[in-house]
Design a protein around this motif. Structure first.
Motif, mmCIF file in Angstrom:
data_model
loop_
_atom_site.group_PDB
_atom_site.id
_atom_site.type_symbol
_atom_site.label_atom_id
_atom_site.label_comp_id
_atom_site.label_asym_id
_atom_site.label_seq_id
_atom_site.Cartn_x
_atom_site.Cartn_y
_atom_site.Cartn_z
ATOM 1 N N GLU A 17 0.828 -1.213 0.000
ATOM 2 C CA GLU A 17 0.000 0.000 0.000
ATOM 3 C C GLU A 17 0.858 1.256 0.000
ATOM 4 O O GLU A 17 0.583 2.213 -0.734
ATOM 5 C CB GLU A 17 -0.913 0.020 1.233
ATOM 6 C CG GLU A 17 -2.017 -0.993 1.210
ATOM 7 C CD GLU A 17 -2.888 -0.958 2.442
ATOM 8 O OE1 GLU A 17 -3.761 -1.830 2.550
ATOM 9 O OE2 GLU A 17 -2.709 -0.056 3.312
ATOM 10 N N THR A 152 -7.391 0.257 1.460
ATOM 11 C CA THR A 152 -6.355 -0.055 2.439
ATOM 12 C C THR A 152 -6.925 -1.025 3.467
ATOM 13 O O THR A 152 -8.118 -0.985 3.774
ATOM 14 C CB THR A 152 -5.823 1.215 3.130
ATOM 15 O OG1 THR A 152 -4.854 0.839 4.120
ATOM 16 C CG2 THR A 152 -6.929 2.012 3.805
ATOM 17 N N LEU A 159 -2.662 5.000 6.392
ATOM 18 C CA LEU A 159 -1.938 5.012 5.123
ATOM 19 C C LEU A 159 -1.462 6.423 4.783
ATOM 20 O O LEU A 159 -0.336 6.610 4.336
ATOM 21 C CB LEU A 159 -2.800 4.446 3.997
ATOM 22 C CG LEU A 159 -2.156 4.398 2.609
ATOM 23 C CD1 LEU A 159 -0.860 3.593 2.619
ATOM 24 C CD2 LEU A 159 -3.140 3.829 1.590
#
Length: 194
Positions: A17, A152, A159
């Motif tokens: 991510e 996510t 994130l």
């Protein structure tokens, strides 16, 4: 319940991510912020940073590295932070770009003649509209009902906050390169009373 065998897979997912997000930040926006910082430093101007919650912690780490690089850097709200003046630079980290106290700071900074830079998930936010430089960080918003296409596995703004730290460390490396600063010179400014 998460088992020990699942932890490496979770870590890999988080790293994936982060890589996806940081690779998507427009390089020209990063270069614009590096230029603002270098220009402010060249004029002996001061750099102020602000953020709320976990984003604020990432900005505090950034201010420390700017100080190590020889810039006059301050965290808004600290007892030893001086008043902002015309020609200074305020750098804000805000996923939403709508945090009330940060909107107020940005407006006041503009009124005082300072420049404003913003790292955010929402470049079209209230602070984004005031900022001279906006870095769009394509991370998931803390509030997941915004229609964001970014996915996510992480909670809330994790994130964005992690990406913000990596982005700001990249900015420091670019400033070091542009100004010919090395790690040895920075270490000479490291705290030494511990």
């Amino acid at each position: 319940m998460t088992t020990l065998t699942e932890i490496p897979a979770l870590t890999r997912s988080i790293l994936h991510e982060l890589e996806r997000t940081v690779k998507s930040i427009p390089v020209e926006e990063i270069e614009r912020l590096v230029g603002q910082i270098a220009e402010t430093g060249a004029r002996a101007g001061r750099i102020f940073v602000a953020g709320a919650g976990r984003s604020g912690l990432m900005l505090r780490a950034f201010a420390m590295r700017l100080m190590h690089a020889g810039f006059h850097a301050y965290v808004v709200g600290e007892a030893v932070t001086p008043g902002l003046q015309a020609g200074d630079l305020l750098i804000i980290g805000s996923g939403s770009g709508e945090t009330g106290s940060l909107v107020h700071m940005a407006a006041k900074a503009k009124k005082l003649g300072a420049s404003v830079a913003l790292a955010t998930v929402r470049p079209d936010s209230t602070i984004g509209q005031m900022a001279d430089t906006v870095i769009a960080v394509p991370a998931a918003a803390k509030e997941r009902n915004d229609g964001s296409a970014t996915t996510t596995i992480q909670p809330m703004g994790s994130l964005f906050e992690q990406s913000l730290l990596l982005l700001l460390d990249t900015v420091v490396l670019c400033c070091m390169d542009r100004l010919g600063i090395d790690s040895a010179a920075m270490f000479g400014r490291h705290a030494n009373l511990e």
